[in-house]
Design a protein around this motif. Structure first.
Motif, mmCIF file in Angstrom:
data_model
loop_
_atom_site.group_PDB
_atom_site.id
_atom_site.type_symbol
_atom_site.label_atom_id
_atom_site.label_comp_id
_atom_site.label_asym_id
_atom_site.label_seq_id
_atom_site.Cartn_x
_atom_site.Cartn_y
_atom_site.Cartn_z
ATOM 1 N N LEU A 115 0.833 -1.210 0.000
ATOM 2 C CA LEU A 115 0.000 0.000 0.000
ATOM 3 C C LEU A 115 0.869 1.262 0.000
ATOM 4 O O LEU A 115 0.595 2.215 -0.740
ATOM 5 C CB LEU A 115 -0.917 -0.004 1.219
ATOM 6 C CG LEU A 115 -1.870 -1.194 1.362
ATOM 7 C CD1 LEU A 115 -2.728 -1.042 2.608
ATOM 8 C CD2 LEU A 115 -2.738 -1.346 0.125
ATOM 9 N N ALA A 116 1.912 1.254 0.823
ATOM 10 C CA ALA A 116 2.810 2.415 0.887
ATOM 11 C C ALA A 116 3.557 2.609 -0.427
ATOM 12 O O ALA A 116 3.805 3.736 -0.850
ATOM 13 C CB ALA A 116 3.799 2.240 2.042
ATOM 14 N N SER A 117 3.907 1.504 -1.079
ATOM 15 C CA SER A 117 4.593 1.576 -2.373
ATOM 16 C C SER A 117 3.679 2.183 -3.433
ATOM 17 O O SER A 117 4.110 3.006 -4.249
ATOM 18 C CB SER A 117 5.046 0.184 -2.814
ATOM 19 O OG SER A 117 5.983 -0.359 -1.911
ATOM 20 N N ALA A 118 2.414 1.773 -3.423
ATOM 21 C CA ALA A 118 1.450 2.314 -4.384
ATOM 22 C C ALA A 118 1.290 3.823 -4.195
ATOM 23 O O ALA A 118 1.263 4.590 -5.178
ATOM 24 C CB ALA A 118 0.103 1.612 -4.223
ATOM 25 N N TYR A 119 1.189 4.249 -2.945
ATOM 26 C CA TYR A 119 1.037 5.680 -2.665
ATOM 27 C C TYR A 119 2.270 6.447 -3.121
ATOM 28 O O TYR A 119 2.167 7.522 -3.720
ATOM 29 C CB TYR A 119 0.804 5.896 -1.177
ATOM 30 C CG TYR A 119 0.432 7.317 -0.835
ATOM 31 C CD1 TYR A 119 -0.896 7.732 -0.863
ATOM 32 C CD2 TYR A 119 1.412 8.250 -0.501
ATOM 33 C CE1 TYR A 119 -1.242 9.040 -0.564
ATOM 34 C CE2 TYR A 119 1.075 9.563 -0.207
ATOM 35 C CZ TYR A 119 -0.248 9.956 -0.234
ATOM 36 O OH TYR A 119 -0.579 11.257 0.044
ATOM 37 N N ARG A 120 3.451 5.892 -2.849
ATOM 38 C CA ARG A 120 4.687 6.559 -3.240
ATOM 39 C C ARG A 120 4.798 6.704 -4.754
ATOM 40 O O ARG A 120 5.149 7.760 -5.270
ATOM 41 C CB ARG A 120 5.904 5.800 -2.725
ATOM 42 C CG ARG A 120 7.191 6.518 -3.138
ATOM 43 C CD ARG A 120 8.437 5.716 -3.159
ATOM 44 N NE ARG A 120 9.408 6.326 -4.032
ATOM 45 C CZ ARG A 120 9.955 7.529 -3.853
ATOM 46 N NH1 ARG A 120 9.611 8.280 -2.827
ATOM 47 N NH2 ARG A 120 10.828 7.999 -4.717
ATOM 48 N N ALA A 122 2.391 6.670 -7.016
ATOM 49 C CA ALA A 122 1.398 7.626 -7.517
ATOM 50 C C ALA A 122 1.836 9.058 -7.236
ATOM 51 O O ALA A 122 1.718 9.943 -8.095
ATOM 52 C CB ALA A 122 0.042 7.349 -6.880
ATOM 53 N N ASN A 123 2.368 9.282 -6.041
ATOM 54 C CA ASN A 123 2.843 10.610 -5.668
ATOM 55 C C ASN A 123 4.031 11.032 -6.514
ATOM 56 O O ASN A 123 4.157 12.195 -6.912
ATOM 57 C CB ASN A 123 3.214 10.626 -4.183
ATOM 58 C CG ASN A 123 3.550 12.017 -3.689
ATOM 59 O OD1 ASN A 123 2.792 12.968 -3.904
ATOM 60 N ND2 ASN A 123 4.685 12.159 -3.028
ATOM 61 N N ASN A 183 7.529 7.125 1.998
ATOM 62 C CA ASN A 183 6.765 8.358 1.798
ATOM 63 C C ASN A 183 7.222 9.517 2.676
ATOM 64 O O ASN A 183 6.539 10.535 2.771
ATOM 65 C CB ASN A 183 5.279 8.070 2.052
ATOM 66 C CG ASN A 183 4.695 7.102 1.040
ATOM 67 O OD1 ASN A 183 4.434 7.475 -0.103
ATOM 68 N ND2 ASN A 183 4.504 5.851 1.444
#
Length: 242
Positions: A115-120, A122-123, A183
């Motif tokens: 989940l943290a990888s996906a957010y990173r 995308a950001n 992140n």
């Protein structure tokens, strides 16, 4: 024709990630690590090819992140799930549709990394400031950190390392720290060279040399140390430039 070359290399990264996912789900973590490493190599060369051929495109940027999401996002999450599953002690007894089963809940926390990888990722795609440097730990570096854990167990296992790495609270701590670093608003240098001058790239050259020495002497145990060294040297470099 040449504009498709970087995208083809990116797809090879994704292909390696798919194979690594299969091995990780099968709990063949050694083979998963091999294909993640291959995928990260392709991830490096697709950007290099795009710069050399001068064919960088928005499509390539998006495709690169999608490939990284599998190779450096999903696979580390599955690997942490497997490690937490090994370390977990007992689970919840549930009756589902008349079938009795024991469910381990703690291993699911391993997917916090995914989940943290996906957010990173995308950001990263919408942040125009992360061109020559990064904010937060890049997903490939984080993937190498997580994948190094089973390799240490396989090839450099000692009683102390076994007890530490397969301690469920240590693994949970690594998971949370990993998610934070991905992140965090921490400036980190990118291993991109606009020229080969030692004066302009001293920190990068010193980091690569130190990493090589650590890998030769400590093998897989060097990977967590190298990640820590990367963060520390980046912070020191930013201070010296201030």
């Amino acid at each position: 024709m040449k504009r498709h070359i970087p995208n083809f290399i990116t797809l090879l990264n994704l292909f390696c990630g798919c194979i690594a996912t299969v091995f990780a789900v099968m709990n063949q973590l050694e083979f998963a690590a091999i294909f993640v490493f291959m995928g990260i190599c392709f991830d490096f060369f697709d950007g290099l090819a795009a710069r050399l051929l001068d064919v960088r495109s928005e499509l390539g940027v998006q495709l690169d992140s999608l490939a990284d999401m599998v190779t450096s996002g999903l696979v580390p999450g599955v690997v942490m799930f497997q490690l937490l599953n090994l370390a977990s002690k007992g689970g919840w007894n549930l009756d589902l549709f008349g079938m009795h089963t024991e469910v381990q809940l703690l291993p699911l926390f391993g997917f916090i990394i995914t989940l943290a990888s996906a957010y990173r990722l995308a950001n990263f795609n919408v942040d125009e400031n992360q061109v020559s440097s990064f904010l937060g730990l890049p997903t490939p570096a984080n993937a190498l950190l997580i994948l190094s854990l089973p390799l240490i167990l396989f090839y450099q296992n000692t009683t102390v390392l076994h007890e530490v790495i397969l301690n469920q609270w240590v693994l949970l701590g690594i998971t949370l720290i990993s998610a934070y670093l991905l992140n965090a608003n921490i400036p980190l240098f990118a291993l991109k060279f606009s020229n080969w001058s030692f004066k302009d790239n001293a920190v990068k050259y010193l980091f690569l040399l130190a990493s090589l020495v650590l890998l030769i002497t400590l093998r897989f145990l060097a990977v967590p140390i190298i990640i820590l060294l990367y963060i520390v040297m980046s912070l020191l470099d930013k201070k010296s430039m201030a």
